[in-house]
Design a protein around this motif. Structure first.
Motif, short mmCIF file in Angstrom:
data_model
loop_
_atom_site.label_atom_id
_atom_site.label_comp_id
_atom_site.label_asym_id
_atom_site.label_seq_id
_atom_site.Cartn_x
_atom_site.Cartn_y
_atom_site.Cartn_z
N LEU A 138 0.84 -1.19 0.00
CA LEU A 138 0.00 0.00 0.00
C LEU A 138 0.88 1.24 0.00
O LEU A 138 1.77 1.38 0.84
N HIS A 139 0.63 2.15 -0.95
CA HIS A 139 1.41 3.38 -1.06
C HIS A 139 0.51 4.59 -0.80
O HIS A 139 -0.63 4.64 -1.27
N ALA A 140 1.04 5.55 -0.03
CA ALA A 140 0.32 6.80 0.20
C ALA A 140 0.55 7.74 -0.97
O ALA A 140 1.68 7.92 -1.43
N LEU A 141 -0.52 8.34 -1.46
CA LEU A 141 -0.44 9.31 -2.56
C LEU A 141 -0.21 10.71 -1.99
O LEU A 141 -0.33 10.93 -0.77
N PRO A 142 0.13 11.70 -2.83
CA PRO A 142 0.42 13.05 -2.33
C PRO A 142 -0.70 13.63 -1.46
O PRO A 142 -0.42 14.30 -0.46
N ALA A 143 -1.95 13.37 -1.81
CA ALA A 143 -3.06 13.89 -1.00
C ALA A 143 -3.03 13.30 0.40
O ALA A 143 -3.38 13.97 1.38
N ALA A 144 -2.60 12.04 0.52
CA ALA A 144 -2.51 11.40 1.83
C ALA A 144 -1.42 12.05 2.67
O ALA A 144 -1.59 12.27 3.88
N ASP A 145 -0.28 12.37 2.06
CA ASP A 145 0.79 13.03 2.80
C ASP A 145 0.33 14.40 3.32
O ASP A 145 0.62 14.78 4.46
N ALA A 146 -0.40 15.14 2.46
CA ALA A 146 -0.89 16.45 2.87
C ALA A 146 -1.91 16.32 3.99
O ALA A 146 -1.89 17.07 4.98
N LEU A 147 -2.81 15.33 3.87
CA LEU A 147 -3.83 15.13 4.90
C LEU A 147 -3.20 14.67 6.21
O LEU A 147 -3.65 15.06 7.30
N ALA A 148 -2.15 13.84 6.12
CA ALA A 148 -1.50 13.33 7.32
C ALA A 148 -0.93 14.48 8.15
O ALA A 148 -1.05 14.49 9.38
N ALA A 149 -0.31 15.45 7.48
CA ALA A 149 0.24 16.59 8.20
C ALA A 149 -0.87 17.38 8.90
O ALA A 149 -0.73 17.79 10.06
#
Length: 328
Positions: A64-75
């Motif tokens: 499972l890979h996190a997409l750019p939107a996931a990185d932004a949401l994680a922050a």
């Protein structure tokens, strides 16, 4: 999507599920951690993706890979949950109590130290819910990489700029044998002499085993006569039963040494020393309770060092009975 629409469609539950999937990099592990079914986790993520208008994860094979939107949401999620935790702490301060959770993982050698810290901490903050998982080094590294815990307590912290650590106490590892062992009468015994005997060791991935194997490799000593055992207690009992010799943390055998059930062996290169440390990943934003615990540990390091440097003795009473509050 406009901000009002996004605010109306997002829920804390969705963010909680997302954060767990993101940290564990797995829908199934997130479901297990949250006590949900995997389809329920998948449904929450789909609803969140629809609210955001962006995909969050994708599979490449079985990974499972996190997409750019996931990185932004994680922050943003870290900041949101951090603020909520601070609000909870502020409200607890107004009530005169501190509440929250502290989830720790500790390598098995640290189990001789961590309960002393937790007992003192609980005496000051009795409404904090404590959880401690004991594991070996490989499991601790896995949990650290997956950000499963507020803090991991371990020695030999990997060199990684993304890890934040604080040394708390030396882990001193020594060779031990049973009383009357012939090596105790030998003149200037070496690690090679030690390795001629059966050496009781933990499983691969253990920190103590790794430290011993590194020293043996440096000195060109083969550990050909190893007997693998699953816990430090089994190793300790094995030495007392005269099954073999071992290298163990001094704190793990201090009572047996004091009682004369085991004997320390002087060998060149020993004791091996690595500091136990509190460790967390920078991306796992420390909660207020975590920050409180770290501050508490710093304030009590001198007391901890003094206790474990002295002969075995009970800690001074912290004045709190080990009973839950029975007030209705």
């Amino acid at each position: 999507m406009t901000t009002p629409k996004l605010l109306n469609r997002l829920t804390f539950r969705q963010l909680q599920v997302f954060r767990t999937v993101y940290e564990r990099q797995s829908f199934s592990r997130a479901a297990e951690a949250l006590g949900l079914t995997q389809p329920a986790v998948s449904a929450q993520i789909r609803q969140l993706e629809q609210a955001l208008g962006h995909p969050l994860f994708k599979y490449a094979g079985r990974t499972l890979h996190a997409l750019p939107a996931a990185d932004a949401l994680a922050a943003s999620a870290r900041a949101i949950f951090g603020q909520v935790s601070r609000l909870q702490m502020s409200l607890s301060d107004l009530d005169g109590t501190i509440t929250g959770e502290l989830n720790l993982a500790a390598v098995s050698t640290a189990q001789y130290v961590v309960p002393h810290l937790l007992a003192r901490f609980r005496a000051h903050y009795p409404n904090v819910q404590l959880r401690l998982r004991v594991c070996n080094r490989s499991q601790a590294l896995e949990r650290l990489a997956e950000r499963r815990d507020d803090l991991v307590i371990m020695a030999r912290v990997p060199q990684d700029d993304d890890l934040v650590f604080m040394p708390i106490l030396d882990n001193e590892m020594i060779p031990v044998v049973w009383p009357g062992h012939p090596l105790l009468e030998a003149t200037s015994p070496t690690l090679a002499d030690f390795a001629h005997h059966y050496v009781l060791m933990r499983e691969p991935g253990s920190g103590v085993r790794g430290a011993l194997e590194e020293l043996a490799a440096e000195e060109g000593v083969a550990l050909d006569h190893a007997i693998e055992m699953g816990t430090n207690e089994a190793v300790k009992q094995g030495v007392m039963a005269q099954l073999g010799v071992a290298v163990l943390p001094r704190l793990a055998v201090r009572l047996e040494l004091e009682a004369g059930l085991l004997a320390p062996l002087e060998l060149p290169g020993f004791p091996l020393r690595h500091s136990w440390c509190t460790v967390y990943h920078r991306e796992r934003f420390p909660t207020p309770v975590t920050e409180l615990f770290l501050r508490f540990v710093r304030q009590h390091l001198d007391e901890l060092h003094a206790h474990f440097a002295a002969d075995p003795a009970p800690l001074p009473s912290h004045g709190v009975a080990c009973l839950p509050d029975a007030t209705p």
